[in-house]
Motif scaffolding. Sequence first.
Motif, mmCIF file in Angstrom:
data_model
loop_
_atom_site.group_PDB
_atom_site.id
_atom_site.type_symbol
_atom_site.label_atom_id
_atom_site.label_comp_id
_atom_site.label_asym_id
_atom_site.label_seq_id
_atom_site.Cartn_x
_atom_site.Cartn_y
_atom_site.Cartn_z
ATOM 1 N N GLU A 197 0.814 -1.217 0.000
ATOM 2 C CA GLU A 197 0.000 0.000 0.000
ATOM 3 C C GLU A 197 0.852 1.274 0.000
ATOM 4 O O GLU A 197 0.469 2.306 0.564
ATOM 5 N N CYS A 198 1.998 1.194 -0.643
ATOM 6 C CA CYS A 198 2.861 2.369 -0.806
ATOM 7 C C CYS A 198 3.782 2.121 -2.001
ATOM 8 O O CYS A 198 3.782 1.029 -2.570
ATOM 9 N N PHE A 199 4.571 3.129 -2.382
ATOM 10 C CA PHE A 199 5.525 2.975 -3.481
ATOM 11 C C PHE A 199 6.798 3.717 -3.120
ATOM 12 O O PHE A 199 6.807 4.630 -2.296
ATOM 13 N N SER A 200 7.917 3.324 -3.746
ATOM 14 C CA SER A 200 9.219 3.840 -3.329
ATOM 15 C C SER A 200 9.668 5.078 -4.090
ATOM 16 O O SER A 200 10.479 5.862 -3.582
ATOM 17 N N CYS A 201 9.193 5.285 -5.328
ATOM 18 C CA CYS A 201 9.639 6.453 -6.091
ATOM 19 C C CYS A 201 9.013 7.730 -5.538
ATOM 20 O O CYS A 201 8.068 7.683 -4.746
ATOM 21 N N GLN A 202 9.545 8.888 -5.952
ATOM 22 C CA GLN A 202 9.005 10.145 -5.443
ATOM 23 C C GLN A 202 7.726 10.549 -6.153
ATOM 24 O O GLN A 202 6.804 11.105 -5.525
#
Length: 336
Positions: A197-202
Amino acid sequence: MNTLYPYVHASGKRMILFSNRRALLEQQRRQAQGTDATCMICQKLEYNFNHGMSSIEWVERNFDYIIIDEAHYLFQDALFNRNTEIMLDMVEQLQKSKVIILMSATADLLKKHFVGRIKKTYHVSADYSYIKAVYCYTTPDSVNKILNGVPPGEKVVMFGDNKKRLRTLHREYPDSEYLNSGNKDESLAFRQITQNECFSCQMLFTTKVLDNGVNLKDNAIKHIIIEQTDMVEFIQCLGRKRVQSPDDTITLYFLNSVFSIAGRYKDLKRDLAIVQQYLNARASGYEQGFWKINRTEYIPLMFDNSHHLVKPAYYKALSDCAFYRDILNKKTSLVQ
């Protein structure tokens, strides 16, 4: 799932939970682990039905509770997926013999269609207090100014319906990903979102592949940009952010393009005029004559390849046309 399933199971009943997007299906499957609840994507039932399988009868035989999550899908997707009528027909066929629960944060068209047939409505008020500021821009180039001003450590999600534009923005900003229905299977961001439920890129530039059902739980997401003229999609995109604490706030930016809305309104008026001509011909017994005259002319997407008028697509077009007319007449707006 946590509230309803124990009651269904204790009653010796079975439930099936439908979802409209694969990302939502994966989240629901994780929630259903350890239970006998069945999770299925709507498109699978539609596919099986179109390939000669008795899909609706299978649901009727095996389940007592039918839950459709993000049920606005029945109308919202109908203009480009005319198979949603199969799901709508299932609801109408089984509504008297089964417990059917339709869940959506954008249920206006559902309530209009099923008026007088809904036994109980549960309403949860929307809380937008986490939006600390709202900015409207009128030229697409303004997005670059917004993105260039995002501080390190803060993330952006931009929802849009122009794939070429989103892909171009992704190329301009190295720490970003571009996500759409065609590349989601290979996308690191999509895998991270469905699993964590999240992502690493900006910066994440995404189409409506993430427009509903998917949760984004990340305090670093501080900016949401929406370039959608459809009100349902606008609200669904905004709802992807799940607030984790009182200081978990965002700034909302949206494109207000009168020219785009006017264009869509013009197209819908044209299409609905053709549909009305068809309805008049059908009522007068001249349906075959209508198609003989119009077989080489432009045919609205509200008709399928067999010249069948797809009900949910027609209802959606009527609703959108009225909404765009009210915007152009300054009786309403995308952000109330």
